[in-house]
Scaffold this active site. Structure first.
Site, short mmCIF file in Angstrom:
data_model
loop_
_atom_site.label_atom_id
_atom_site.label_comp_id
_atom_site.label_asym_id
_atom_site.label_seq_id
_atom_site.Cartn_x
_atom_site.Cartn_y
_atom_site.Cartn_z
N GLU A 1 11.12 1.34 9.42
CA GLU A 1 12.00 2.49 9.13
C GLU A 1 11.20 3.72 9.51
O GLU A 1 10.28 4.10 8.80
CB GLU A 1 12.36 2.53 7.63
CG GLU A 1 13.14 1.35 7.12
CD GLU A 1 14.62 1.40 7.48
OE1 GLU A 1 15.07 2.42 8.04
OE2 GLU A 1 15.31 0.41 7.22
N LYS B 1 0.86 -1.19 0.00
CA LYS B 1 0.00 0.00 0.00
C LYS B 1 0.89 1.24 0.00
O LYS B 1 1.54 1.53 1.00
CB LYS B 1 -0.90 0.04 1.23
CG LYS B 1 -1.98 1.11 1.10
CD LYS B 1 -2.48 1.64 2.42
CE LYS B 1 -1.59 2.70 3.01
NZ LYS B 1 -1.46 3.93 2.23
N GLU C 1 10.50 16.15 14.88
CA GLU C 1 10.94 16.15 13.48
C GLU C 1 10.21 17.28 12.74
O GLU C 1 8.98 17.33 12.75
CB GLU C 1 10.52 14.79 12.92
CG GLU C 1 11.20 14.34 11.68
CD GLU C 1 10.70 12.95 11.24
OE1 GLU C 1 9.66 12.47 11.74
OE2 GLU C 1 11.37 12.36 10.39
N CYS D 1 13.73 11.47 6.06
CA CYS D 1 13.86 10.94 7.42
C CYS D 1 15.26 11.15 7.97
O CYS D 1 15.46 11.17 9.18
CB CYS D 1 13.50 9.46 7.42
SG CYS D 1 14.45 8.57 6.19
P1 NAP Z 1 2.87 8.03 8.02
O1 NAP Z 1 1.75 8.95 8.24
O2 NAP Z 1 3.27 7.12 9.10
O3 NAP Z 1 2.46 7.21 6.71
C1 NAP Z 1 3.29 6.21 6.16
C2 NAP Z 1 2.43 5.15 5.52
O4 NAP Z 1 1.62 4.54 6.52
C3 NAP Z 1 1.45 5.70 4.47
O5 NAP Z 1 1.30 4.76 3.45
C4 NAP Z 1 0.17 5.84 5.29
O6 NAP Z 1 -0.99 5.77 4.51
C5 NAP Z 1 0.27 4.61 6.16
N1 NAP Z 1 -0.55 4.69 7.37
C6 NAP Z 1 -0.96 5.78 8.04
N2 NAP Z 1 -1.69 5.42 9.13
C7 NAP Z 1 -1.73 4.06 9.13
C8 NAP Z 1 -2.30 3.09 9.99
N3 NAP Z 1 -2.98 3.45 11.07
N4 NAP Z 1 -2.13 1.79 9.69
C9 NAP Z 1 -1.44 1.41 8.60
N5 NAP Z 1 -0.86 2.29 7.75
C10 NAP Z 1 -0.99 3.60 8.01
O7 NAP Z 1 4.19 8.78 7.58
P2 NAP Z 1 4.36 9.84 6.42
O8 NAP Z 1 3.91 11.16 6.88
O9 NAP Z 1 3.78 9.32 5.14
O10 NAP Z 1 5.93 9.81 6.21
C11 NAP Z 1 6.79 10.64 6.93
C12 NAP Z 1 7.44 9.88 8.05
O11 NAP Z 1 8.13 8.77 7.52
C13 NAP Z 1 8.48 10.71 8.77
O12 NAP Z 1 8.40 10.49 10.14
C14 NAP Z 1 9.79 10.16 8.21
O13 NAP Z 1 10.90 10.36 9.06
C15 NAP Z 1 9.46 8.74 8.03
N6 NAP Z 1 10.36 8.11 7.05
C16 NAP Z 1 11.29 7.24 7.51
C17 NAP Z 1 12.19 6.66 6.64
C18 NAP Z 1 13.23 5.71 7.11
O14 NAP Z 1 13.82 5.03 6.29
N7 NAP Z 1 13.49 5.61 8.41
C19 NAP Z 1 12.13 6.98 5.28
C20 NAP Z 1 11.16 7.88 4.85
C21 NAP Z 1 10.27 8.44 5.75
P3 NAP Z 1 -1.71 7.11 4.00
O15 NAP Z 1 -0.72 7.83 3.20
O16 NAP Z 1 -2.81 6.57 3.17
O17 NAP Z 1 -2.14 7.87 5.21
#
Ligand code: NAP
Length: 482
Positions: free
Chosen positions: A253, A178, A386, A287
């Site tokens: 991650e 997804k 962050e 990230c």
């Molecule tokens: P996010 O809100 O956690 O969303 C990530 C993914 O999870 C999206 O596909 C989102 O779907 C899905 N999601 C959201 N709520 C969910 C739930 N309750 N159950 C299952 N899936 C769910 O994060 P983001 O805002 O997209 O990304 C930014 C974050 O990612 C930052 O904190 C960044 O540091 C981190 N990140 C980490 C890495 C690493 O390698 N460590 C790399 C890149 C980003 P929807 O989009 O449909 O809401």
């Protein structure tokens, strides 16, 4: 983009491109203009289960292919990604906002996971272990873990997709994925190319829709052996809790809060270049983004001067403008967060060296000026949360041990950076910084062949390198009596 040409804005399950059963769709919006690009299906539980059915059915045949057979298909996929890089980058820029030159860079980076793991899949070796008796032989073999569920974020829609899917496929796993709601089109285009490469039906199944429902459906199903997630720490924790009931393997991650330590003996041009790369790439939405910049007090004025000179050259613009270096923030919520961090810092005494406000020129999108803040203290939210935007807070230090202590004073542990020309300081920095990744005189640390991942609340597991492949393999010990 001519949306009429988008033949892949559908769910891809068992080799078929289909709509959601509800016929509902949600809009994908260009964050630079606010315009709707197209709609994608709003899938839920039924489609999430269908995806698992397809991946389970495809697993026996895919896992039994030889490494060379899997290589041939993955390598074909890699070639198609490179052949179609301009189209993928155009989609990526349109839905994610990053400058086109960065989008092309991301497509190459994404493709590098496919070619690297296509090769690495040939090196899944076992072991033989000397037994304690002449009548026994001990073997260790590696086998694919099974069906893998992947959930990816919006900030690197191509690379986060291939990092997970190419590795899983090379290991012999089948997948359900997804992508993020705001950037599904890049992932779906990559799936389309995988289909064209001949990757069989059911090996990759991609659905768009309600994240919570899809995530819960995959978590509770015993046929899913592993969940791999990149995104926020809050959602990662929720998934980890959900994985407990069926004791799934998890790779997470998660978020970061990277410190940068600039020592007085650093090559300052290199340090400024490194800070620009680590802080302002993707508009600060990575990230591994620098979130706290510790600068030795004796070089503070000159460092700030040099950094400001370079930051002021970063042209803000819509991603498809050729000179744009900083694109929009992904949405209103992201913009509000950046604004809140700056306002909070200023209210608590920070000085705005440059930037610090919305870019008025582009009213349709969420553009924030590249910003430097000085006079920072630990009471400011920006020092612990962050930011995920183009804001660089600068803090002074006199003693390197103190700088390391401050750098480690966080629940995150993804990436840290340091700039120094001194060997003793170099060793101290990479040994003492409590992070999964440490860049010394290097602001760009992500590569297919290196193990990327965090410690503490930044995650579990690694992606990239031979370590990344291990995450998709089970170790089986075989004892043979003879
Ligand atoms: P996010 O809100 O956690 O969303 C990530 C993914 O999870 C999206 O596909 C989102 O779907 C899905 N999601 C959201 N709520 C969910 C739930 N309750 N159950 C299952 N899936 C769910 O994060 P983001 O805002 O997209 O990304 C930014 C974050 O990612 C930052 O904190 C960044 O540091 C981190 N990140 C980490 C890495 C690493 O390698 N460590 C790399 C890149 C980003 P929807 O989009 O449909 O809401």
């Amino acid at each position: 983009m001519n949306t009429q040409k988008l033949k892949f804005n559908k769910l891809y399950i068992n080799g078929e491109w289909i709509s959601a059963f509800s016929r509902e769709t949600f809009d994908v919006i260009n964050p630079g203009t606010g315009n709707v690009i197209t709609g994608v299906p709003n899938a839920g539980e039924i489609e999430a289960e269908m995806a698992i059915d397809a991946a389970s059915k495809a697993f026996p045949e895919w896992s039994e292919k030889t490494a060379q057979e899997r290589f041939d298909l993955l390598y074909k996929w890699f070639q198609l990604i490179i052949e179609n890089k301009e189209e993928i980058a155009t989609i990526l820029t349109e839905e994610q906002g990053k400058p086109y030159s960065e989008a092309i860079g991301e497509v190459h980076y994404a493709a590098s996971f496919v070619s690297w793991y296509a090769e690495e899949g040939k090196r899944i070796y076992g072991e033989t272990i000397p037994a304690s008796s002449r009548e026994k032989r001990i073997l260790v073999i590696k086998q694919p873990i099974g069906v893998v569920a992947a959930i990816t974020p919006w900030n690197f829609p191509a690379a986060m997709f291939t990092k997970k899917i190419a590795t899983a496929l090379a290991a012999g796993c089948t997948t359900v994925i997804k992508p993020a709601e705001v950037t599904p089109l890049t992932a779906l285009k990559l799936v389309k190319l995988a289909e064209e490469a001949g990757i069989p039906a059911g090996v990759i199944n991609a659905i768009t829709g309600n994240p919570k429902i899809i995530g819960q459906t995959w978590l509770k199903d015993k046929r899913v052996s592993k969940i791999t997630f990149t995104g926020s720490t809050a959602v990662g924790k929720e998934l980890m809790r959900g994985a407990a009931d069926t004791v799934k393997k998890v790779s997470l991650e998660l978020g970061g809060h990277a410190p940068v330590i600039v020592c007085a003996d650093a090559n300052l041009d290199k340090a400024v270049e490194g800070v620009i790369l680590s802080k302002f790439r993707n508009g600060g939405q990575t990230c591994v983004c620098a979130n706290r910049i510790y600068v030795e007090n004796s070089i503070m004025p000159i460092f700030i001067d040099k950094l400001r000179n370079e930051v002021e050259k970063l042209k803000v613009g819509i991603g498809n403008q050729s000179d744009a270096k900083i694109g929009p923030l992904i949405n209103q919520a992201a913009y509000t967060k950046v604004q809140r961090h700056v306002e909070d810092a200023v209210a608590k005494g920070a000085k705005v060296v440059c930037g610090g406000k919305r870019v008025e020129e582009y009213q349709g999108g969420y553009f924030y000026e590249p910003t430097i803040l000085s006079n920072i203290n630990n009471e400011m939210i920006i020092m612990s949360e962050e930011t995920f935007g183009p804001v660089a807070p600068i803090v002074g230090f006199d003693d390197i041990d103190d700088a390391i202590k401050q750098a480690n004073d966080t629940d995150y542990g993804l990436a840290a950076y340091a700039f120094t020309e001194n060997l003793k300081s170099t060793i101290k920095l990479y040994e003492k910084l409590e992070y999964g990744i440490v860049g010394i005189n290097d602001g760009l640390v992500s590569l297919a062949q290196a193990p990327f991942g965090g410690i503490k609340q930044s995650g579990i597991g690694r992606e990239g390198g031979h370590q990344g492949l291990e995450e998709y393999l089970e170790t089986k010990y075989v004892s043979i009596g003879i």
